[in-house]
Design a protein around this motif. Structure first.
Motif, PDB file in Angstrom:
ATOM      1  N   SER A 106       8.728   5.226  12.339  1.00 28.36           N
ATOM      2  CA  SER A 106       7.834   4.299  11.661  1.00 28.36           C
ATOM      3  C   SER A 106       6.878   5.136  10.829  1.00 28.36           C
ATOM      4  CB  SER A 106       7.014   3.478  12.664  1.00 28.36           C
ATOM      5  OG  SER A 106       7.852   2.710  13.480  1.00 28.36           O
ATOM      6  N   ALA A 107       6.508   4.637   9.657  1.00 28.91           N
ATOM      7  CA  ALA A 107       5.579   5.374   8.797  1.00 28.91           C
ATOM      8  C   ALA A 107       4.749   4.385   7.981  1.00 28.91           C
ATOM      9  CB  ALA A 107       6.337   6.313   7.864  1.00 28.91           C
ATOM     10  N   ASP A 108       3.470   4.718   7.808  1.00 27.26           N
ATOM     11  CA  ASP A 108       2.560   3.848   7.072  1.00 27.26           C
ATOM     12  C   ASP A 108       1.701   4.671   6.132  1.00 27.26           C
ATOM     13  OD1 ASP A 108       2.946   1.216   8.541  1.00 27.26           O
ATOM     14  OD2 ASP A 108       2.410   2.530  10.208  1.00 27.26           O
ATOM     15  N   THR A 109       1.344   4.052   5.004  1.00 25.49           N
ATOM     16  CA  THR A 109       0.416   4.652   4.057  1.00 25.49           C
ATOM     17  C   THR A 109      -0.257   3.551   3.262  1.00 25.49           C
ATOM     18  OG1 THR A 109       0.129   6.464   2.477  1.00 25.49           O
ATOM     19  CG2 THR A 109       1.993   4.982   2.100  1.00 25.49           C
ATOM     20  N   LYS A 110      -1.214   3.940   2.451  1.00 19.94           N
ATOM     21  CA  LYS A 110      -1.893   3.016   1.552  1.00 19.94           C
ATOM     22  C   LYS A 110      -2.033   3.707   0.200  1.00 19.94           C
ATOM     23  CE  LYS A 110      -6.306   2.223   2.202  1.00 19.94           C
ATOM     24  NZ  LYS A 110      -7.597   1.710   2.672  1.00 19.94           N
TER      25      LYS A 110
ATOM     26  N   VAL B 226     -10.980 -10.847  -8.081  1.00 25.23           N
ATOM     27  CA  VAL B 226      -9.713 -10.836  -8.806  1.00 25.23           C
ATOM     28  C   VAL B 226      -8.599 -11.431  -7.956  1.00 25.23           C
ATOM     29  CG1 VAL B 226     -10.274  -8.886 -10.312  1.00 25.23           C
ATOM     30  CG2 VAL B 226      -9.288  -8.466  -8.046  1.00 25.23           C
ATOM     31  N   LEU B 227      -7.517 -11.784  -8.629  1.00 28.75           N
ATOM     32  CA  LEU B 227      -6.380 -12.412  -7.967  1.00 28.75           C
ATOM     33  C   LEU B 227      -5.626 -11.444  -7.055  1.00 28.75           C
ATOM     34  CD1 LEU B 227      -4.803 -15.097  -7.845  1.00 28.75           C
ATOM     35  CD2 LEU B 227      -3.360 -14.208  -9.682  1.00 28.75           C
ATOM     36  N   VAL B 228      -5.413 -10.202  -7.528  1.00 27.15           N
ATOM     37  CA  VAL B 228      -4.602  -9.234  -6.784  1.00 27.15           C
ATOM     38  C   VAL B 228      -5.442  -8.007  -6.431  1.00 27.15           C
ATOM     39  CG1 VAL B 228      -2.496  -7.827  -6.796  1.00 27.15           C
ATOM     40  CG2 VAL B 228      -2.555  -9.986  -8.063  1.00 27.15           C
ATOM     41  N   GLY B 229      -5.462  -7.630  -5.164  1.00 32.42           N
ATOM     42  CA  GLY B 229      -6.195  -6.450  -4.727  1.00 32.42           C
ATOM     43  C   GLY B 229      -5.567  -5.166  -5.239  1.00 32.42           C
ATOM     44  N   ASP B 230      -6.305  -4.073  -5.133  1.00 29.47           N
ATOM     45  CA  ASP B 230      -5.814  -2.776  -5.597  1.00 29.47           C
ATOM     46  C   ASP B 230      -5.035  -2.030  -4.513  1.00 29.47           C
ATOM     47  OD1 ASP B 230      -5.505  -0.501  -7.308  1.00 29.47           O
ATOM     48  OD2 ASP B 230      -7.180   0.441  -6.271  1.00 29.47           O
ATOM     49  N   ASP B 231      -5.493  -2.097  -3.278  1.00 28.52           N
ATOM     50  CA  ASP B 231      -4.857  -1.337  -2.197  1.00 28.52           C
ATOM     51  C   ASP B 231      -3.568  -2.003  -1.731  1.00 28.52           C
ATOM     52  OD1 ASP B 231      -6.879   0.548  -2.174  1.00 28.52           O
ATOM     53  OD2 ASP B 231      -8.008  -0.457  -0.589  1.00 28.52           O
ATOM     54  N   ILE B 232      -2.503  -1.208  -1.711  1.00 33.06           N
ATOM     55  CA  ILE B 232      -1.205  -1.667  -1.226  1.00 33.06           C
ATOM     56  C   ILE B 232      -0.896  -0.911   0.060  1.00 33.06           C
ATOM     57  CG2 ILE B 232       1.253  -1.924  -1.737  1.00 33.06           C
ATOM     58  CD1 ILE B 232      -0.487  -3.410  -3.738  1.00 33.06           C
ATOM     59  N   LYS B 233      -0.686  -1.636   1.139  1.00 35.45           N
ATOM     60  CA  LYS B 233      -0.273  -1.012   2.399  1.00 35.45           C
ATOM     61  C   LYS B 233       1.248  -1.027   2.447  1.00 35.45           C
ATOM     62  CE  LYS B 233      -4.437  -2.196   4.882  1.00 35.45           C
ATOM     63  NZ  LYS B 233      -5.044  -2.913   6.004  1.00 35.45           N
ATOM     64  N   ILE B 234       1.815   0.127   2.735  1.00 34.76           N
ATOM     65  CA  ILE B 234       3.270   0.284   2.797  1.00 34.76           C
ATOM     66  C   ILE B 234       3.654   0.657   4.221  1.00 34.76           C
ATOM     67  CG2 ILE B 234       5.270   1.535   1.907  1.00 34.76           C
ATOM     68  CD1 ILE B 234       3.527   2.177  -0.592  1.00 34.76           C
ATOM     69  N   SER B 235       4.626  -0.062   4.765  1.00 32.96           N
ATOM     70  CA  SER B 235       5.137   0.208   6.113  1.00 32.96           C
ATOM     71  C   SER B 235       6.648   0.417   6.039  1.00 32.96           C
ATOM     72  CB  SER B 235       4.845  -0.963   7.050  1.00 32.96           C
ATOM     73  OG  SER B 235       3.473  -1.145   7.190  1.00 32.96           O
TER      74      SER B 235
ATOM     75  N   MET C   9      -8.671 -12.037  -2.814  1.00 34.25           N
ATOM     76  CA  MET C   9      -9.694 -11.316  -2.046  1.00 34.25           C
ATOM     77  C   MET C   9      -9.914 -11.873  -0.639  1.00 34.25           C
ATOM     78  SD  MET C   9     -12.284 -10.369  -5.142  1.00 34.25           S
ATOM     79  CE  MET C   9     -13.092  -9.133  -4.169  1.00 34.25           C
ATOM     80  N   VAL C  10      -9.056 -12.798  -0.192  1.00 33.07           N
ATOM     81  CA  VAL C  10      -9.273 -13.398   1.125  1.00 33.07           C
ATOM     82  C   VAL C  10      -8.053 -13.359   2.039  1.00 33.07           C
ATOM     83  CG1 VAL C  10     -11.124 -14.928   0.348  1.00 33.07           C
ATOM     84  CG2 VAL C  10      -8.764 -15.733   0.249  1.00 33.07           C
ATOM     85  N   SER C  11      -6.852 -13.376   1.475  1.00 33.34           N
ATOM     86  CA  SER C  11      -5.652 -13.388   2.306  1.00 33.34           C
ATOM     87  C   SER C  11      -4.735 -12.246   1.875  1.00 33.34           C
ATOM     88  CB  SER C  11      -4.925 -14.726   2.188  1.00 33.34           C
ATOM     89  OG  SER C  11      -4.448 -14.899   0.863  1.00 33.34           O
ATOM     90  N   LYS C  12      -3.633 -12.089   2.583  1.00 30.83           N
ATOM     91  CA  LYS C  12      -2.664 -11.048   2.245  1.00 30.83           C
ATOM     92  C   LYS C  12      -1.341 -11.687   1.867  1.00 30.83           C
ATOM     93  CE  LYS C  12      -4.466  -7.544   5.369  1.00 30.83           C
ATOM     94  NZ  LYS C  12      -4.206  -6.800   6.598  1.00 30.83           N
ATOM     95  N   VAL C  13      -0.715 -11.113   0.849  1.00 28.27           N
ATOM     96  CA  VAL C  13       0.656 -11.452   0.518  1.00 28.27           C
ATOM     97  C   VAL C  13       1.506 -10.294   0.999  1.00 28.27           C
ATOM     98  CG1 VAL C  13       2.315 -11.754  -1.361  1.00 28.27           C
ATOM     99  CG2 VAL C  13       0.100 -12.921  -1.438  1.00 28.27           C
ATOM    100  N   LYS C  14       2.590 -10.629   1.692  1.00 29.63           N
ATOM    101  CA  LYS C  14       3.498  -9.601   2.199  1.00 29.63           C
ATOM    102  C   LYS C  14       4.830  -9.692   1.480  1.00 29.63           C
ATOM    103  CE  LYS C  14       1.328  -9.414   6.689  1.00 29.63           C
ATOM    104  NZ  LYS C  14       1.504  -9.387   8.127  1.00 29.63           N
ATOM    105  N   GLY C  15       5.472  -8.561   1.375  1.00 33.17           N
ATOM    106  CA  GLY C  15       6.780  -8.521   0.747  1.00 33.17           C
ATOM    107  C   GLY C  15       7.579  -7.344   1.260  1.00 33.17           C
ATOM    108  N   SER C  16       8.779  -7.231   0.730  1.00 31.47           N
ATOM    109  CA  SER C  16       9.641  -6.126   1.132  1.00 31.47           C
ATOM    110  C   SER C  16      10.620  -5.804   0.015  1.00 31.47           C
ATOM    111  CB  SER C  16      10.406  -6.476   2.415  1.00 31.47           C
ATOM    112  OG  SER C  16      11.241  -7.599   2.198  1.00 31.47           O
TER     113      SER C  16
END
Length: 175
Positions: free
Chosen positions: A134-138, A157-166, A21-28
């Motif tokens: 470029s395209a983005d959604t959540k 919780v450990l993992v947020g619900d909203d996923i940002k996709i780029s 709930m405080v930082s972001k994890v990024k992946g691809s």
């Protein structure tokens, strides 16, 4: 109408999610295909799709990546791909579009709208004309059955619900 294929070396599909709930994890995802059939400078009436190999997920942490591939999340053995097929494209401004379509994650298909921007066209060093978008959604991961989580002692919780996709796509005309 022109058919364009993905230039994978110059394209990416990335995501981010809140962690603790405080930082972001990024992946691809490192292995995917994409196709555009239409006029790259005016997407109205175009056909757009992409297919992602779920096993290619990377967050730069092997243990986390293996957990994401497991049945707790994507269950990549049973559901090896994520698919998107555009069903409606609306021009919202000069070079900007809402690309709505069906995205399938695991065994759930939902409508999602990407805000897409035409990046332009150019000629690569080998004389091939390319186009870029470029395209983005959540999305809500829970809506796709990605419900694993862990409560924190401090609340939340450990993992947020909203996923940002780029998505960054560079495409070449098909030969």
């Amino acid at each position: 109408m022109t058919k364009f294929n993905l230039d994978a070396a110059h394209s990416s599909i990335d995501f981010s999610v809140k962690h603790m709930m405080v930082s972001k994890v990024k992946g691809s995802f490192t292995n995917f295909t994409a196709e555009l059939d239409g006029n790259a400078e005016d997407l109205n009436g175009a056909s757009i799709s992409f297919n992602i190999d779920v096993k290619s997920i990377t967050t730069n942490n092997e243990d986390r990546d293996n957990h994401l591939r497991s049945a707790d999340f994507f269950d990549s053995e049973t559901f090896p791909s994520i698919k998107f097929v555009a069903t409606d494209i609306k021009k919202t401004d000069d070079g900007e579009y809402d690309v709505t379509g069906d995205i399938t994650i695991k065994d759930v298909t939902k409508k999602v709208t990407f805000e897409a921007e035409y990046g332009g066209k150019g000629t690569n060093p080998w004389g091939v004309e390319v186009v870029a978008f470029s395209a983005d959604t959540k999305i809500s991961r829970k809506e796709f059955g990605l419900t694993w989580n862990q409560a924190l002692e401090t609340g939340g919780v450990l993992v947020g619900d909203d996923i940002k996709i780029s998505v960054e796509l560079q495409l070449n005309p098909a030969e």
